[in-house]
Design a protein around this motif. Structure first.
Motif, short mmCIF file in Angstrom:
data_model
loop_
_atom_site.label_atom_id
_atom_site.label_comp_id
_atom_site.label_asym_id
_atom_site.label_seq_id
_atom_site.Cartn_x
_atom_site.Cartn_y
_atom_site.Cartn_z
N GLU A 152 9.65 -0.67 -5.84
CA GLU A 152 9.80 -2.03 -6.34
C GLU A 152 8.78 -2.92 -5.67
O GLU A 152 8.47 -2.74 -4.49
N TRP A 153 8.26 -3.88 -6.44
CA TRP A 153 7.37 -4.91 -5.91
C TRP A 153 8.24 -6.11 -5.61
O TRP A 153 8.86 -6.67 -6.52
N ARG A 185 3.50 -9.89 -4.23
CA ARG A 185 4.66 -9.03 -3.95
C ARG A 185 4.24 -7.84 -3.09
O ARG A 185 3.08 -7.43 -3.13
N ILE A 186 5.20 -7.29 -2.37
CA ILE A 186 4.94 -6.17 -1.45
C ILE A 186 5.69 -4.94 -1.94
O ILE A 186 6.85 -5.03 -2.37
N LEU A 187 5.03 -3.79 -1.84
CA LEU A 187 5.61 -2.54 -2.32
C LEU A 187 6.66 -2.02 -1.35
O LEU A 187 6.39 -1.85 -0.16
N GLU A 230 0.10 -5.17 -1.06
CA GLU A 230 0.43 -6.41 -1.77
C GLU A 230 -0.26 -6.45 -3.12
O GLU A 230 -1.40 -6.02 -3.27
N LYS A 231 0.49 -6.94 -4.12
CA LYS A 231 -0.05 -7.12 -5.46
C LYS A 231 0.64 -8.32 -6.08
O LYS A 231 1.87 -8.37 -6.13
N TYR A 257 -4.34 -1.89 -3.32
CA TYR A 257 -4.33 -0.86 -4.35
C TYR A 257 -5.71 -0.83 -4.99
O TYR A 257 -6.29 -1.87 -5.29
#
Length: 128
Positions: free
Chosen positions: A100-101, A14-16, A10-11, A86
């Motif tokens: 994509e995030w 949003r999730i990768l 998660e960043k 990350y």
């Protein structure tokens, strides 16, 4: 039953998601990163290795947020799902076509591999 790890990376809310390469099993479908646990390897070691091998990044594996079971005619999997942060590195796509995030509520609109669709329905909605 094969144990595999799955990273909920998660960043910024949003999730990768990563799109599998053309010409490979389940090509062009989207997945959460992760992979099969090697003999003698912990799930956490597996996730760190997989993220390094697939994207050349360093990551910190957080808590296990749950497990999910997926079985079809080809595979019988126990998915160990971890929250992952990350740490460093530039994303290089060594095993995937694209990344994509994605907002958690948008994930199911992607053409996910079936095993990850189970993870999304059972776990992600509870944690994000």
């Amino acid at each position: 039953m094969q144990q595999v790890t799955t990273a909920v990376l998660e960043k910024d809310g949003r999730i990768l998601l990563a799109k599998r390469k053309k010409g490979r099993y389940l090509d062009n479908q989207w997945e959460l990163p992760g992979g099969k646990i090697d003999p003698g390897e912990t799930p956490e070691q597996c996730l760190k290795r997989e993220l390094k091998e697939e994207f050349t990044i360093e990551a910190e594996v957080g808590p296990l947020i749950g497990t999910a079971h997926f079985k079809n005619r080809v595979v019988d999997l126990e998915l160990l799902v971890y929250k992952v942060a990350y740490v460093s590195g530039n994303f290089e796509l060594l095993e995937h076509e694209a990344i994509e995030w994605v907002l958690p509520e948008e994930i199911e609109s992607y053409d996910l591999v079936d095993s990850d669709r189970v993870v999304v329905r059972e776990l992600i909605s509870r944690h994000f």
